[in-house]
Motif scaffolding. Structure first.
Motif, PDB file in Angstrom:
ATOM      1  N   UNK A  15       0.836  -1.383  -0.089  1.00 22.37           N
ATOM      2  CA  UNK A  15       0.087  -0.012   0.004  1.00 22.37           C
ATOM      3  C   UNK A  15       0.793   1.387  -0.050  1.00 22.37           C
ATOM      4  N   UNK A  16       0.340   2.310  -0.698  1.00 26.23           N
ATOM      5  CA  UNK A  16       1.076   3.364  -0.819  1.00 26.23           C
ATOM      6  C   UNK A  16       2.584   3.381  -1.220  1.00 26.23           C
ATOM      7  N   UNK A  17       3.073   2.773  -2.259  1.00 18.01           N
ATOM      8  CA  UNK A  17       4.332   2.707  -2.672  1.00 18.01           C
ATOM      9  C   UNK A  17       4.910   4.199  -2.948  1.00 18.01           C
ATOM     10  N   UNK A  18       6.180   4.622  -2.443  1.00 14.72           N
ATOM     11  CA  UNK A  18       6.571   5.934  -2.896  1.00 14.72           C
ATOM     12  C   UNK A  18       7.747   5.650  -3.885  1.00 14.72           C
ATOM     13  N   UNK A  19       8.522   5.092  -3.717  1.00 11.79           N
ATOM     14  CA  UNK A  19       9.982   4.851  -4.468  1.00 11.79           C
ATOM     15  C   UNK A  19      10.195   3.380  -5.087  1.00 11.79           C
ATOM     16  N   UNK A  20      10.699   3.287  -6.363  1.00 14.76           N
ATOM     17  CA  UNK A  20      11.020   2.059  -6.795  1.00 14.76           C
ATOM     18  C   UNK A  20      12.465   2.010  -7.619  1.00 14.76           C
ATOM     19  N   UNK A  21      12.978   0.790  -7.324  1.00 17.16           N
ATOM     20  CA  UNK A  21      14.310   0.788  -8.076  1.00 17.16           C
ATOM     21  C   UNK A  21      13.997  -0.738  -8.663  1.00 17.16           C
ATOM     22  N   UNK A  22      14.449  -0.813  -9.946  1.00 16.91           N
ATOM     23  CA  UNK A  22      13.925  -2.425 -10.771  1.00 16.91           C
ATOM     24  C   UNK A  22      15.711  -2.484 -11.046  1.00 16.91           C
ATOM     25  N   UNK A  23      16.134  -3.456 -10.450  1.00 19.06           N
ATOM     26  CA  UNK A  23      17.578  -4.187 -10.952  1.00 19.06           C
ATOM     27  C   UNK A  23      17.756  -4.619 -12.471  1.00 19.06           C
ATOM     28  N   UNK A  24      18.808  -5.066 -12.719  1.00 16.08           N
ATOM     29  CA  UNK A  24      18.898  -5.651 -13.792  1.00 16.08           C
ATOM     30  C   UNK A  24      18.345  -7.177 -13.946  1.00 16.08           C
ATOM     31  N   UNK A  25      18.139  -7.902 -12.739  1.00 15.19           N
ATOM     32  CA  UNK A  25      17.865  -9.126 -12.630  1.00 15.19           C
ATOM     33  C   UNK A  25      16.283  -8.831 -12.735  1.00 15.19           C
ATOM     34  N   UNK A  26      15.613  -7.696 -12.752  1.00 14.78           N
ATOM     35  CA  UNK A  26      14.267  -7.395 -12.535  1.00 14.78           C
ATOM     36  C   UNK A  26      13.591  -7.564 -11.238  1.00 14.78           C
ATOM     37  N   UNK A  27      14.385  -7.451 -10.063  1.00 12.53           N
ATOM     38  CA  UNK A  27      13.828  -7.615  -8.805  1.00 12.53           C
ATOM     39  C   UNK A  27      13.604  -6.101  -8.595  1.00 12.53           C
ATOM     40  N   UNK A  28      12.580  -6.063  -7.753  1.00 11.42           N
ATOM     41  CA  UNK A  28      12.298  -4.521  -7.148  1.00 11.42           C
ATOM     42  C   UNK A  28      12.328  -4.257  -5.865  1.00 11.42           C
ATOM     43  N   UNK A  29      13.008  -3.212  -5.688  1.00 15.73           N
ATOM     44  CA  UNK A  29      13.090  -2.446  -4.220  1.00 15.73           C
ATOM     45  C   UNK A  29      12.057  -1.467  -4.195  1.00 15.73           C
ATOM     46  N   UNK A  30      11.378  -1.436  -3.134  1.00 14.31           N
ATOM     47  CA  UNK A  30      10.036  -0.354  -3.141  1.00 14.31           C
ATOM     48  C   UNK A  30      10.176   0.094  -1.489  1.00 14.31           C
ATOM     49  N   UNK A  31       9.840   1.491  -1.585  1.00 11.09           N
ATOM     50  CA  UNK A  31       9.872   2.062  -0.246  1.00 11.09           C
ATOM     51  C   UNK A  31       8.533   2.603  -0.464  1.00 11.09           C
ATOM     52  N   UNK A  32       7.603   2.399   0.780  1.00 10.93           N
ATOM     53  CA  UNK A  32       6.380   2.698   1.128  1.00 10.93           C
ATOM     54  C   UNK A  32       6.077   3.741   2.121  1.00 10.93           C
ATOM     55  N   UNK A  33       4.911   4.348   2.395  1.00  9.74           N
ATOM     56  CA  UNK A  33       4.431   5.499   2.961  1.00  9.74           C
ATOM     57  C   UNK A  33       4.583   5.093   4.531  1.00  9.74           C
ATOM     58  N   UNK A  34       4.621   3.873   4.939  1.00  2.67           N
ATOM     59  CA  UNK A  34       4.817   3.519   6.277  1.00  2.67           C
ATOM     60  C   UNK A  34       6.307   3.478   6.529  1.00  2.67           C
TER      61      UNK A  34
END
Length: 84
Positions: free
Chosen positions: A39-58
């Motif tokens: 819920x409420x994702x704020x920032x996203x990084x997609x790596x070369x392997x297609x893994x996602x790192x997400x920072x949220x509003x909590x």
């Protein structure tokens, strides 16, 4: 930490994070039918392997491995449906 903002991300890596704060939520569906909802994702990084790192509003950080099969999100009213 409700009320965390995208600019609150403290990034001590060389990774670039994109602003996805226009999304109300993200759902990742995995091959076994499991679903991870953020819920409420704020920032996203997609790596070369297609893994996602997400920072949220909590103020929580999430890592989504590259083997998911479906990604779903809903934008906030008036926001673009696709930002990246």
């Amino acid at each position: 930490m409700k009320g965390t903002k995208a600019e609150d991300l403290r990034n001590a890596t060389d990774l670039d994070f994109e602003d996805i704060s226009s999304e109300q939520f993200r759902e990742y569906e995995f091959p076994g039918g499991e679903v991870v909802r953020i819920n409420s994702p704020l920032k996203l990084h997609v790596s070369n392997s297609d893994a996602h790192r997400i920072f949220d509003a909590d103020g929580e950080s999430h890592y989504i491995p590259p083997n998911w099969i479906h990604l779903r999100w809903k934008t906030r009213d008036g926001e673009p449906h696709f930002v990246k």
